[in-house]
Write an enzyme that holds these catalytic residues in place. Structure first.
Site, PDB file in Angstrom:
ATOM      1  N   SER A  23       0.845  -1.178   0.000  1.00 43.80           N
ATOM      2  CA  SER A  23       0.000   0.000   0.000  1.00 43.80           C
ATOM      3  C   SER A  23       0.894   1.246   0.000  1.00 43.80           C
ATOM      4  O   SER A  23       1.705   1.405  -0.903  1.00 43.80           O
ATOM      5  CB  SER A  23      -0.979  -0.041   1.181  1.00 43.80           C
ATOM      6  OG  SER A  23      -2.062   0.821   0.958  1.00 43.80           O
ATOM      7  N   HIS A  41      -7.263  -5.443  -2.195  1.00 44.34           N
ATOM      8  CA  HIS A  41      -6.141  -4.787  -1.516  1.00 44.34           C
ATOM      9  C   HIS A  41      -5.661  -5.569  -0.298  1.00 44.34           C
ATOM     10  O   HIS A  41      -4.545  -5.372   0.161  1.00 44.34           O
ATOM     11  CB  HIS A  41      -6.583  -3.380  -1.099  1.00 44.34           C
ATOM     12  CG  HIS A  41      -5.469  -2.457  -0.769  1.00 44.34           C
ATOM     13  ND1 HIS A  41      -4.568  -1.994  -1.714  1.00 44.34           N
ATOM     14  CD2 HIS A  41      -5.098  -1.878   0.405  1.00 44.34           C
ATOM     15  CE1 HIS A  41      -3.698  -1.186  -1.145  1.00 44.34           C
ATOM     16  NE2 HIS A  41      -3.995  -1.094   0.142  1.00 44.34           N
TER      17      HIS A  41
END
Length: 199
Positions: A56, A169
């Site tokens: 991320s 994610h």
């Protein structure tokens, strides 16, 4: 070594806002300074065999660092943001762009966003890089990693790309167990390729 660079929580609002319009230089300096200090403190750290990974924002920072620093034997950028203008248009966390930079049509902001995008420095990357993304990642958007990968391939740089089907994610934490195991295995195998074993 885990760093806690400016922009992180836990040290008050001023520290948390310390990466405003500065996602790259400042936080990378914090992380690398912590690494330098760890190297001075612990004699078991082999500073000739350093590896780098993050996911991320830390995936962003991994790509930023290898575009500016060449000390690492290999790196693994996971589910990152690499081009900030894309991020405004495709990520469900897009508000991070105006909150940290402003809007690109505002005076001077597009230049700041370009300066802070790892994609801007792709030609400087020398470190062997593994890039990972889930193909239904709505947080950062798979186009981020595809652009970085294709650019490095065109430039003839050492790069590999893994795009996991049906993963978002959260692959490292809550994705399909077989894909989570595959991810860990790939990290180990990729880094092992670049470890210099004593004769």
């Amino acid at each position: 070594m885990y760093g806690n660079p400016r922009g992180s929580g836990g040290y008050g609002k001023a520290f948390q806002k310390g990466n405003f319009q500065n996602w790259g230089d400042g936080p990378a300096s914090d992380v690398l300074s912590a690494l330098d200090e760890a190297g001075k403190t612990y004699d078991w750290i082999d500073e000739d065999q350093l590896f780098l990974t993050g996911g991320s924002y830390a995936g962003y920072l991994t790509a930023w660092i290898v575009g500016h620093d060449h000390r690492f034997k290999a790196a693994f950028a996971q589910r990152g943001v690499y081009e900030l203008t894309f991020f405004l248009g495709e990520g469900n966390a897009w508000r991070l762009v105006p909150n940290h930079f402003g809007y690109p049509w505002e005076e001077g902001v597009k230049e700041i966003m370009d300066y802070n995008s790892p994609q801007t420095y792709v030609q400087n990357i020398q470190t062997p890089l593994l890039i990972k993304h889930g193909d239904v990642d709505l947080r950062t958007g798979v186009r981020q990693s595809e652009l970085l990968y294709k650019s490095l391939k065109i430039l003839g740089k050492p790069v590999e790309y893994v795009r996991y089907p049906d993963e978002g994610h959260e692959l490292s934490r809550s994705g399909d167990i077989t894909r989570r195991m595959d991810r860990i295995g790939r990290i180990i195998e990729f880094f092992e390729r670049y470890v210099q074993h004593p004769n």
